[in-house]
Design a protein around this motif. Structure first.
Motif, PDB file in Angstrom:
ATOM      1  N   MET A 172       0.851  -1.188   0.000  1.00 17.35           N
ATOM      2  CA  MET A 172       0.000   0.000   0.000  1.00 17.35           C
ATOM      3  C   MET A 172       0.886   1.237   0.000  1.00 17.35           C
ATOM      4  O   MET A 172       1.870   1.289   0.738  1.00 17.35           O
ATOM      5  N   PRO A 173       0.548   2.220  -0.814  1.00 14.89           N
ATOM      6  CA  PRO A 173       1.335   3.456  -0.791  1.00 14.89           C
ATOM      7  C   PRO A 173       1.069   4.213   0.503  1.00 14.89           C
ATOM      8  O   PRO A 173      -0.062   4.213   1.004  1.00 14.89           O
ATOM      9  N   PRO A 174       2.075   4.838   1.073  1.00 16.11           N
ATOM     10  CA  PRO A 174       1.845   5.604   2.293  1.00 16.11           C
ATOM     11  C   PRO A 174       1.020   6.846   1.985  1.00 16.11           C
ATOM     12  O   PRO A 174       1.290   7.562   1.027  1.00 16.11           O
ATOM     13  N   MET A 175      -0.033   7.053   2.765  1.00 16.45           N
ATOM     14  CA  MET A 175      -0.864   8.242   2.567  1.00 16.45           C
ATOM     15  C   MET A 175      -1.523   8.611   3.886  1.00 16.45           C
ATOM     16  O   MET A 175      -1.699   7.766   4.765  1.00 16.45           O
ATOM     17  N   SER A 176      -1.904   9.853   3.996  1.00 13.76           N
ATOM     18  CA  SER A 176      -2.573  10.312   5.208  1.00 13.76           C
ATOM     19  C   SER A 176      -4.053   9.966   5.140  1.00 13.76           C
ATOM     20  O   SER A 176      -4.576   9.572   4.091  1.00 13.76           O
TER      21      SER A 176
ATOM     22  N   ASP B 248      -6.496  12.085   5.328  1.00 15.62           N
ATOM     23  CA  ASP B 248      -7.157  13.067   4.468  1.00 15.62           C
ATOM     24  C   ASP B 248      -7.010  12.691   2.993  1.00 15.62           C
ATOM     25  O   ASP B 248      -7.948  12.818   2.209  1.00 15.62           O
ATOM     26  N   GLU B 249      -5.830  12.217   2.630  1.00 18.40           N
ATOM     27  CA  GLU B 249      -5.599  11.805   1.247  1.00 18.40           C
ATOM     28  C   GLU B 249      -6.463  10.595   0.895  1.00 18.40           C
ATOM     29  O   GLU B 249      -7.035  10.514  -0.205  1.00 18.40           O
ATOM     30  N   ALA B 250      -6.589   9.652   1.832  1.00 20.79           N
ATOM     31  CA  ALA B 250      -7.414   8.467   1.580  1.00 20.79           C
ATOM     32  C   ALA B 250      -8.876   8.856   1.399  1.00 20.79           C
ATOM     33  O   ALA B 250      -9.560   8.341   0.502  1.00 20.79           O
TER      34      ALA B 250
ATOM     35  N   ARG C  31      -9.997  11.781   0.395  1.00 22.68           N
ATOM     36  CA  ARG C  31     -10.110  12.519  -0.865  1.00 22.68           C
ATOM     37  C   ARG C  31     -10.186  11.546  -2.040  1.00 22.68           C
ATOM     38  O   ARG C  31     -11.025  11.693  -2.926  1.00 22.68           O
ATOM     39  N   ARG C  32      -9.344  10.509  -2.035  1.00 21.93           N
ATOM     40  CA  ARG C  32      -9.372   9.516  -3.110  1.00 21.93           C
ATOM     41  C   ARG C  32     -10.678   8.722  -3.091  1.00 21.93           C
ATOM     42  O   ARG C  32     -11.225   8.387  -4.148  1.00 21.93           O
TER      43      ARG C  32
END
Length: 90
Positions: free
Chosen positions: A27-31, A33-35, A37-38
């Protein structure tokens, strides 16, 4: 006395414990908020309105049907509770 036939503490069958499937998925590292938003972006592309919820869908129904749905749900809840009380009492 039983013998320990496992070599070097491995699990039976010769397979090392590699964790669950989710542990192996890259899994790509993301916050958070980013998750989110996606997630909202992908649902908007699918044509799903993110503002739609069960309350809005219930309010779209005819009043008689809405009354039947809410009344049926309440009757079902009461029936389950009475059934549980009956089973506890016997």
């Amino acid at each position: 006395m039983t013998a320990n036939n496992n070599r070097n503490g491995e699990k039976p069958g010769g397979h090392k414990d590699r964790g669950t499937v989710l542990d192996r998925v890259q899994m790509p590292p993301m916050s958070g908020d980013e998750a989110l938003r996606r997630f909202h972006k992908s649902h908007a592309q699918d044509g799903i309105n993110s503002d739609t919820n069960e309350t809005a869908e219930l309010s779209k129904l005819h009043p008689v049907v809405r009354f039947a749905v809410v009344g049926g749900t309440l009757i079902l809840i009461v029936a389950v509770l009475l059934g549980v009380l009956y089973l506890i009492g016997t």
